[in-house]
Design an enzyme around this catalytic site. Structure first.
Site, PDB file in Angstrom:
ATOM      1  N   ASN A  85       0.870  -1.178   0.000  1.00 57.23           N
ATOM      2  CA  ASN A  85       0.000   0.000   0.000  1.00 57.23           C
ATOM      3  C   ASN A  85       0.907   1.229   0.000  1.00 57.23           C
ATOM      4  OD1 ASN A  85      -1.787   2.064   0.517  1.00 57.23           O
ATOM      5  ND2 ASN A  85      -2.412   1.321   2.542  1.00 57.23           N
ATOM      6  N   TRP A  86       0.977   1.870  -1.155  1.00 58.29           N
ATOM      7  CA  TRP A  86       1.919   2.995  -1.296  1.00 58.29           C
ATOM      8  C   TRP A  86       1.370   4.281  -0.675  1.00 58.29           C
ATOM      9  CZ3 TRP A  86       4.150   2.583  -7.021  1.00 58.29           C
ATOM     10  CH2 TRP A  86       4.826   1.375  -7.140  1.00 58.29           C
ATOM     11  N   LYS A  87       0.101   4.257  -0.261  1.00 55.63           N
ATOM     12  CA  LYS A  87      -0.522   5.428   0.383  1.00 55.63           C
ATOM     13  C   LYS A  87      -0.328   6.681  -0.480  1.00 55.63           C
ATOM     14  CE  LYS A  87      -0.133   3.110   4.810  1.00 55.63           C
ATOM     15  NZ  LYS A  87      -0.037   3.190   6.263  1.00 55.63           N
TER      16      LYS A  87
ATOM     17  N   HIS B  82      -9.430   1.090   4.959  1.00 56.25           N
ATOM     18  CA  HIS B  82      -8.163   1.267   5.671  1.00 56.25           C
ATOM     19  C   HIS B  82      -8.380   2.180   6.872  1.00 56.25           C
ATOM     20  CE1 HIS B  82      -4.058   2.395   6.583  1.00 56.25           C
ATOM     21  NE2 HIS B  82      -3.696   1.303   5.935  1.00 56.25           N
TER      22      HIS B  82
ATOM     23  N   GLU C 248      -6.743   4.550   7.987  1.00 54.27           N
ATOM     24  CA  GLU C 248      -6.536   5.979   7.703  1.00 54.27           C
ATOM     25  C   GLU C 248      -7.771   6.577   7.061  1.00 54.27           C
ATOM     26  OE1 GLU C 248      -2.846   5.349   5.640  1.00 54.27           O
ATOM     27  OE2 GLU C 248      -1.901   4.837   7.553  1.00 54.27           O
TER      28      GLU C 248
ATOM     29  N   GLU D 122      -5.036  -4.930  10.652  1.00 53.98           N
ATOM     30  CA  GLU D 122      -4.016  -3.909  10.846  1.00 53.98           C
ATOM     31  C   GLU D 122      -4.280  -3.157  12.144  1.00 53.98           C
ATOM     32  OE1 GLU D 122      -2.242  -2.719   6.737  1.00 53.98           O
ATOM     33  OE2 GLU D 122      -3.896  -1.401   7.197  1.00 53.98           O
TER      34      GLU D 122
ATOM     35  N   GLY E 195       2.823   2.347  10.817  1.00 51.79           N
ATOM     36  CA  GLY E 195       3.769   3.445  10.649  1.00 51.79           C
ATOM     37  C   GLY E 195       4.483   3.839  11.934  1.00 51.79           C
TER      38      GLY E 195
ATOM     39  N   SER F 236       3.749  -2.066  10.339  1.00 45.29           N
ATOM     40  CA  SER F 236       5.205  -2.114  10.530  1.00 45.29           C
ATOM     41  C   SER F 236       5.825  -3.469  10.184  1.00 45.29           C
ATOM     42  CB  SER F 236       5.568  -1.690  11.964  1.00 45.29           C
ATOM     43  OG  SER F 236       5.153  -0.348  12.199  1.00 45.29           O
TER      44      SER F 236
ATOM     45  N   GLY G 135       2.985  -1.116   4.247  1.00 44.29           N
ATOM     46  CA  GLY G 135       3.016   0.320   3.967  1.00 44.29           C
ATOM     47  C   GLY G 135       4.429   0.766   3.655  1.00 44.29           C
ATOM     48  N   GLY G 136       5.090   1.381   4.641  1.00 45.85           N
ATOM     49  CA  GLY G 136       6.411   1.981   4.442  1.00 45.85           C
ATOM     50  C   GLY G 136       7.409   1.098   3.700  1.00 45.85           C
TER      51      GLY G 136
HETATM   52  P1  13P Z   1       3.221   0.398   7.675  1.00 49.16           P
HETATM   53  O1  13P Z   1       3.752  -0.876   7.056  1.00 49.16           O
HETATM   54  O2  13P Z   1       3.916   1.625   7.176  1.00 49.16           O
HETATM   55  O3  13P Z   1       3.120   0.314   9.156  1.00 49.16           O
HETATM   56  O4  13P Z   1       1.700   0.548   7.128  1.00 49.16           O
HETATM   57  C1  13P Z   1       0.839  -0.519   7.217  1.00 49.16           C
HETATM   58  C2  13P Z   1      -0.392  -0.180   6.457  1.00 49.16           C
HETATM   59  O5  13P Z   1      -1.140   0.701   6.845  1.00 49.16           O
HETATM   60  C3  13P Z   1      -0.659  -0.922   5.214  1.00 49.16           C
HETATM   61  O6  13P Z   1      -1.939  -0.684   4.756  1.00 49.16           O
END
Ligand code: 13P
Length: 251
Positions: free
Chosen positions: A9-11, A95, A97, A167, A173, A213, A234-235
């Site tokens: 997920n590149w956000k 998600h 977020e 999640e 993050g 993470s 994510g990251g």
């Molecule tokens: P991180 O891997 O950056 O913690 O993010 C997880 C995430 O929200 C994937 O959708």
């Protein structure tokens, strides 16, 4: 047996040029990997460019959200048919977020899920508790309510095409990963909830990713758990080598 599934997920990251470059690196880094489904989910503005890179490579393309109506006066929204024309196979829904910052609720996740399934997109439905909810010992109630809310009115047949992504919000993050035991306990609980909603066979067929993470050095331990079927990253998905190492940890 469930095939593990690792999605990036590149956000809100990467211009179309940068996304195309990263997608090429991901395709190279995971080439030859079998027995794991892999997808990357760039922002809407990069979908078409990334689609031309991943097309026929075995790396799938996903979007990070969609609206439930196909078209009309819904300023700022993007629909399932539009995602299909950009080459999407997957879509992330609900998600945390989106829930935290954009007012998503279990009801709107459910509407999006129904629209995604009718369009033959493969949904990744995110659920997870906040830090306060974990502290208050209500993790199971929270994820059960989110799961039942998202799946309301979804048939057993359709449910089998869904991936759930657990999640924990406190792990996203933050560098604070759930321990493999903490994550496995929630995944096993979710599978029991799925068995109650549908039946044991359906529950055994639905993939449940872990997200929060996940990094190359903790992925293998998480993915070895019985009920963890890969991850939503994510990251670490913004670095092709890290993402590929995580994909390989799922084999
Ligand atoms: P991180 O891997 O950056 O913690 O993010 C997880 C995430 O929200 C994937 O959708």
């Amino acid at each position: 047996m469930r095939t593990p599934f690792v999605a990036g997920n590149w956000k809100l990251n990467k211009t179309p040029d940068e996304a195309e470059t990263l997608a090429r690196c991901v395709v190279d880094a995971v080439s030859g990997v079998t027995d794991v489904d892999v997808a990357i989910c760039p922002p809407f503005t990069a979908l078409e460019r990334v689609s031309s890179v991943v097309c026929c490579t075995g790396v799938g393309l996903g979007a990070q959200n969609m609206y439930w109506e196909a078209e009309g006066a819904f300023t700022g929204e993007v629909s399932a048919p539009m995602l299909l024309t950009c080459g999407c196979e997957y879509v992330i829904l609900g998600h945390s977020e989106r829930r935290q910052f954009f007012g998503e609720t279990d009801d709107t996740v459910n509407r999006r899920l129904k629209a995604a399934l009718s369009a033959d997109l493969k949904p990744i439905v995110c659920i997870g508790e906040s830090f306060d909810e974990r502290q208050a010992n209500v993790t199971e109630q929270v994820v059960e309510t989110q799961t039942r809310g998202a799946l309301d009115g979804i048939s057993a047949e359709d449910a089998q095409g869904i991936t759930l992504a657990y999640e924990p919000v406190w792990a996203i993050g933050t560098g604070l990963t759930a321990t493999p035991e903490q994550a496995e306990a929630v995944h096993a609980f979710l599978r029991r909830v799925l068995a109650q909603i549908y039946d044991e066979d359906v529950a055994q067929g639905i993939r449940i990713q872990y997200g929060g993470s996940v990094k190359p050095d903790n992925a293998a331990e998480l993915f070895q758990q019985d009920n963890i079927d890969g991850g939503l990253i994510g990251g670490a998905s913004l670095e092709a080598d890290d993402f590929a190492a995580i994909v390989k940890a799922a084999i």
